[in-house]
Design a protein around this motif. Structure first.
Motif, PDB file in Angstrom:
ATOM      1  N   THR A   1      88.783   1.490  50.012  1.00 18.28           N
ATOM      2  CA  THR A   1      89.808   1.657  51.042  1.00 18.28           C
ATOM      3  C   THR A   1      89.496   2.661  51.876  1.00 18.28           C
ATOM      4  O   THR A   1      89.055   3.800  51.640  1.00 18.28           O
ATOM      5  CB  THR A   1      91.001   2.044  50.368  1.00 18.28           C
ATOM      6  OG1 THR A   1      91.267   0.881  49.126  1.00 18.28           O
ATOM      7  CG2 THR A   1      92.229   2.045  51.021  1.00 18.28           C
ATOM      8  N   VAL A   2      89.715   2.245  53.340  1.00 18.31           N
ATOM      9  CA  VAL A   2      89.216   2.917  54.479  1.00 18.31           C
ATOM     10  C   VAL A   2      90.461   3.133  55.234  1.00 18.31           C
ATOM     11  O   VAL A   2      91.475   2.058  55.559  1.00 18.31           O
ATOM     12  CB  VAL A   2      87.957   2.919  55.167  1.00 18.31           C
ATOM     13  CG1 VAL A   2      86.962   3.055  54.122  1.00 18.31           C
ATOM     14  CG2 VAL A   2      87.879   1.533  55.706  1.00 18.31           C
ATOM     15  N   PRO A   3      90.686   4.074  56.280  1.00 15.76           N
ATOM     16  CA  PRO A   3      91.525   4.002  57.272  1.00 15.76           C
ATOM     17  C   PRO A   3      91.107   2.891  58.265  1.00 15.76           C
ATOM     18  O   PRO A   3      90.183   2.924  58.669  1.00 15.76           O
ATOM     19  CB  PRO A   3      91.583   5.383  57.754  1.00 15.76           C
ATOM     20  CG  PRO A   3      90.607   6.154  57.236  1.00 15.76           C
ATOM     21  CD  PRO A   3      90.101   5.556  56.248  1.00 15.76           C
ATOM     22  N   GLY A   4      92.373   2.312  58.889  1.00 19.13           N
ATOM     23  CA  GLY A   4      91.762   1.219  59.939  1.00 19.13           C
ATOM     24  C   GLY A   4      91.187   2.221  61.296  1.00 19.13           C
ATOM     25  O   GLY A   4      92.015   3.102  61.553  1.00 19.13           O
ATOM     26  N   ARG A   5      90.369   1.686  61.818  1.00 21.57           N
ATOM     27  CA  ARG A   5      89.761   2.646  62.888  1.00 21.57           C
ATOM     28  C   ARG A   5      90.941   2.624  64.207  1.00 21.57           C
ATOM     29  O   ARG A   5      90.800   3.780  64.710  1.00 21.57           O
ATOM     30  CB  ARG A   5      88.463   1.980  63.410  1.00 21.57           C
ATOM     31  CG  ARG A   5      88.686   0.551  63.982  1.00 21.57           C
ATOM     32  CD  ARG A   5      87.265  -0.019  64.310  1.00 21.57           C
ATOM     33  NE  ARG A   5      87.448  -1.310  64.704  1.00 21.57           N
ATOM     34  CZ  ARG A   5      87.844  -2.393  64.109  1.00 21.57           C
ATOM     35  NH1 ARG A   5      88.040  -2.363  62.833  1.00 21.57           N
ATOM     36  NH2 ARG A   5      87.838  -3.544  64.590  1.00 21.57           N
TER      37      ARG A   5
END
Length: 150
Positions: free
Chosen positions: A36-40
């Motif tokens: 899970t990563v933040p959307g760019r």
């Protein structure tokens, strides 16, 4: 790393949703993890199933589809959360330069055979040989996964 986007197989998005749902119930599915990563652009959390690869004491993930959104998000975020079953770990995502990516990609066919079949069916590689994967350096992103200090 600018590269042409490759269209993943049609079944991949629905299958990813199934993997995400099963993982969120606490099931551990072989070598599958959730990243899970933040959307760019939006900053909203984006989750994708990945196959974690261990090689010479390090943990890595290969962006199997050049230009994939999760790869671009991971490149921009440089950090995220790795989930396996009910275990969550904050991690740093270090995108490797071409020369450092080559040995990881070369080891990929042996370490992640399920990824080889997917990339072969998508036309990214033909035979899935170590030489063919090593040649993907600079086209397919490779991230080293390090523990986050915070």
């Amino acid at each position: 790393m600018p590269t042409a986007k490759v269209t993943p197989p049609r079944w991949l998005k629905p299958m990813n949703r199934v993997f995400v749902g099963l993982q969120r119930t606490g099931l551990k599915l072989g070598g599958m993890y959730l990243l899970t990563v933040p959307g760019r652009k939006s900053g909203k959390p984006r989750t994708t199933p990945i196959s974690l690869m261990e090689h010479e004491g390090g943990r890595y993930v290969v962006g199997g589809f050049p230009g994939a959104d999760w790869v671009r998000n991971a490149s921009a975020a440089k950090a995220g959360t790795l989930t396996c079953g009910r275990r969550h770990e904050r991690v740093l995502l270090v995108e490797l330069p071409v020369e450092q990516a080559r040995p990881i990609l070369r080891a990929f066919p042996e370490k992640v055979p399920s990824g080889v079949s997917m990339m072969t069916s998508a036309g990214i590689v033909e035979s899935g040989s170590p030489d063919e994967f090593e040649a993907l350096a600079g086209r397919c992103a490779v991230f080293r996964i390090d523990p986050s200090p915070a």
